[in-house]
Write an enzyme that holds these catalytic residues in place. Structure first.
Site, PDB file in Angstrom:
ATOM      1  N   THR A  12       0.804  -0.989   0.108  1.00 45.82           N
ATOM      2  CA  THR A  12      -0.053   0.166  -0.048  1.00 45.82           C
ATOM      3  C   THR A  12       0.989   1.405  -0.061  1.00 45.82           C
ATOM      4  O   THR A  12       1.872   1.226   0.478  1.00 45.82           O
ATOM      5  CB  THR A  12      -1.055  -0.062   1.164  1.00 45.82           C
ATOM      6  N   TYR A 150       1.159  12.022  14.980  1.00 47.89           N
ATOM      7  CA  TYR A 150       1.824  10.991  14.028  1.00 47.89           C
ATOM      8  C   TYR A 150       2.525   9.950  14.509  1.00 47.89           C
ATOM      9  O   TYR A 150       2.419   8.658  14.599  1.00 47.89           O
ATOM     10  CB  TYR A 150       2.948  11.979  13.235  1.00 47.89           C
TER      11      TYR A 150
HETATM   12  P1  NAP Z   1       5.340   9.212   0.469  1.00 45.40           P
HETATM   13  O1  NAP Z   1       6.290   9.213  -0.731  1.00 45.40           O
HETATM   14  O2  NAP Z   1       4.750  10.456   0.809  1.00 45.40           O
HETATM   15  O3  NAP Z   1       4.451   7.949   0.472  1.00 45.40           O
HETATM   16  C1  NAP Z   1       3.094   7.782   1.407  1.00 45.40           C
HETATM   17  C2  NAP Z   1       2.344   6.850   0.349  1.00 45.40           C
HETATM   18  O4  NAP Z   1       1.265   6.810   1.233  1.00 45.40           O
HETATM   19  C3  NAP Z   1       2.079   7.500  -0.931  1.00 45.40           C
HETATM   20  O5  NAP Z   1       2.073   6.374  -1.738  1.00 45.40           O
HETATM   21  C4  NAP Z   1       0.426   7.783  -0.843  1.00 45.40           C
HETATM   22  O6  NAP Z   1      -0.252   7.587  -2.180  1.00 45.40           O
HETATM   23  C5  NAP Z   1       0.023   6.748   0.306  1.00 45.40           C
HETATM   24  N1  NAP Z   1      -1.091   7.073   0.759  1.00 45.40           N
HETATM   25  C6  NAP Z   1      -1.375   8.022   1.687  1.00 45.40           C
HETATM   26  N2  NAP Z   1      -2.541   8.230   2.038  1.00 45.40           N
HETATM   27  C7  NAP Z   1      -3.335   7.403   1.633  1.00 45.40           C
HETATM   28  C8  NAP Z   1      -4.374   6.849   1.644  1.00 45.40           C
HETATM   29  N3  NAP Z   1      -5.428   7.383   2.442  1.00 45.40           N
HETATM   30  N4  NAP Z   1      -5.008   5.625   1.042  1.00 45.40           N
HETATM   31  C9  NAP Z   1      -3.872   4.944   0.153  1.00 45.40           C
HETATM   32  N5  NAP Z   1      -2.626   5.355   0.298  1.00 45.40           N
HETATM   33  C10 NAP Z   1      -2.297   6.479   0.865  1.00 45.40           C
HETATM   34  O7  NAP Z   1       6.040   8.710   2.012  1.00 45.40           O
HETATM   35  P2  NAP Z   1       7.157   7.607   2.440  1.00 45.40           P
HETATM   36  O8  NAP Z   1       8.241   8.356   3.165  1.00 45.40           O
HETATM   37  O9  NAP Z   1       7.505   6.791   1.350  1.00 45.40           O
HETATM   38  O10 NAP Z   1       6.119   7.098   3.411  1.00 45.40           O
HETATM   39  C11 NAP Z   1       5.664   5.819   3.753  1.00 45.40           C
HETATM   40  C12 NAP Z   1       5.686   5.210   4.930  1.00 45.40           C
HETATM   41  O11 NAP Z   1       6.632   5.489   5.660  1.00 45.40           O
HETATM   42  C13 NAP Z   1       4.570   6.188   5.848  1.00 45.40           C
HETATM   43  O12 NAP Z   1       3.814   5.155   6.524  1.00 45.40           O
HETATM   44  C14 NAP Z   1       5.459   6.953   6.668  1.00 45.40           C
HETATM   45  O13 NAP Z   1       4.780   7.481   7.816  1.00 45.40           O
HETATM   46  C15 NAP Z   1       6.584   6.016   7.000  1.00 45.40           C
HETATM   47  N6  NAP Z   1       7.760   6.710   7.283  1.00 45.40           N
HETATM   48  C16 NAP Z   1       8.578   7.629   6.580  1.00 45.40           C
HETATM   49  C17 NAP Z   1       9.617   8.372   6.946  1.00 45.40           C
HETATM   50  C18 NAP Z   1      10.322   9.216   6.243  1.00 45.40           C
HETATM   51  O14 NAP Z   1      11.140   9.919   6.520  1.00 45.40           O
HETATM   52  N7  NAP Z   1      10.224   9.195   4.711  1.00 45.40           N
HETATM   53  C19 NAP Z   1      10.057   8.054   8.410  1.00 45.40           C
HETATM   54  C20 NAP Z   1       9.193   7.316   9.080  1.00 45.40           C
HETATM   55  C21 NAP Z   1       8.170   6.723   8.547  1.00 45.40           C
HETATM   56  P3  NAP Z   1      -1.388   8.649  -2.504  1.00 45.40           P
HETATM   57  O15 NAP Z   1      -1.102  10.013  -1.959  1.00 45.40           O
HETATM   58  O16 NAP Z   1      -1.432   8.564  -3.841  1.00 45.40           O
HETATM   59  O17 NAP Z   1      -2.648   8.031  -1.593  1.00 45.40           O
END
Ligand code: NAP
Length: 249
Positions: A12, A150
């Site tokens: 997802t 968060y």
């Molecule tokens: P990202 O590039 O913003 O990716 C987030 C993803 O979640 C996107 O594919 C988005 O797609 C999807 N998403 C958001 N809301 C959604 C919804 N309601 N239904 C279905 N899909 C949804 O950020 P990322 O860094 O890759 O984050 C991925 C995960 O890693 C998240 O859970 C985040 O909290 C976690 N994380 C990231 C970091 C970091 O520093 N990057 C650190 C700790 C944890 P759409 O917008 O098209 O829906």
């Protein structure tokens, strides 16, 4: 040798950032991967980038209808799922003083409720011996001003992993948490409203990491591959932290 040869994986939030890097890596390792997300255009771009053995299913993890449609399609096309990465997530910084119902409901709606029902709806399709990876964050165990909803949402999903391990271990299903530190993905852009602000967010996070840089999405994908594959066959219920030393030091 390919570590995921013949496996079916679902990611997802696979159209961007960490999910997309993981999808790419899983396909390189022999898997067929379904990616999801709300934005069709980003899904199309991601499938084109991955190149082969990937399919996109548009949907919002907050919608049970969307989740049921996703898993019905996979049931029809593949019959089952070997690896599920519950990765969709959002961040919307807000202090307790600024608190709004909207911020609380959105953050918990996507990060907790959405993830809970993603795994719930996938369950009938999970093969015995499947790997479920729940993407949390090192924020689950830290206090950072503005990250109350968060961080709490990420602590909640880490907790699910313990319970689900207890509930699923007899089927050989391994459930694990994957907790990134700060990585350079579009989620960084959600943490400020101007280009300068977004640059400052990245620079501040990088400065706070012992390795003095943000993580690269492929480095998270490598850890996801470890949890997805038989390389981690005796690992269940853990929290795998990938953060350049930020938690330990
Ligand atoms: P990202 O590039 O913003 O990716 C987030 C993803 O979640 C996107 O594919 C988005 O797609 C999807 N998403 C958001 N809301 C959604 C919804 N309601 N239904 C279905 N899909 C949804 O950020 P990322 O860094 O890759 O984050 C991925 C995960 O890693 C998240 O859970 C985040 O909290 C976690 N994380 C990231 C970091 C970091 O520093 N990057 C650190 C700790 C944890 P759409 O917008 O098209 O829906």
């Amino acid at each position: 040798m390919s570590k995921l040869a013949g496996k079916v994986a679902v990611i997802t939030g696979g159209n961007s950032g960490l999910g997309l890097a993981t999808a790419k890596r899983f396909v390189e390792e022999g898997a067929f991967v379904y990616i999801t997300g709300r934005r069709q255009e980003e899904l199309d771009k991601a499938v084109a980038l991955i190149g082969a053995n990937a399919a996109a299913v548009q949907g919002d993890v907050q919608s049970i209808e969307d989740l049921d449609r996703l898993f019905a399609r996979i049931r029809q096309e593949q019959g089952g799922i070997d690896v599920l990465v519950a990765n969709s997530g959002i961040v919307a910084p807000q202090t307790l003083l600024e608190a709004t119902e909207d911020n609380f409901d959105k953050t918990f709606g996507v990060n907790v409720r959405g993830l809970y029902f993603t795994v719930n709806r996938a369950l009938p399709l999970l093969s015995d011996g499947a790997s479920v990876i729940v993407v949390s964050s090192i924020a689950a165990n830290k206090g950072a001003a503005g990250y109350g909803t968060y961080s709490a949402s990420k602590a909640a999903v880490r907790s699910f992993v313990r319970t689900w391990t207890a509930e699923l271990i007899e089927r050989g299903i391994r459930v694990n948490t994957l907790s990134p530190g700060p990585f350079d993905t579009p989620i960084m852009d959600l943490q400020a409203s101007t280009p300068e602000g977004r640059e400052a967010v990245r620079a501040n996070w990088a400065a706070s990491i012992p390795m003095k840089r943000l993580g690269r999405p492929d480095e998270l994908a490598a850890a996801a591959l470890f949890l997805a594959s038989d390389e981690s066959s005796f690992i269940a219920g853990i929290d795998l932290i990938v953060d350049g030393g930020m938690t330990a030091l």
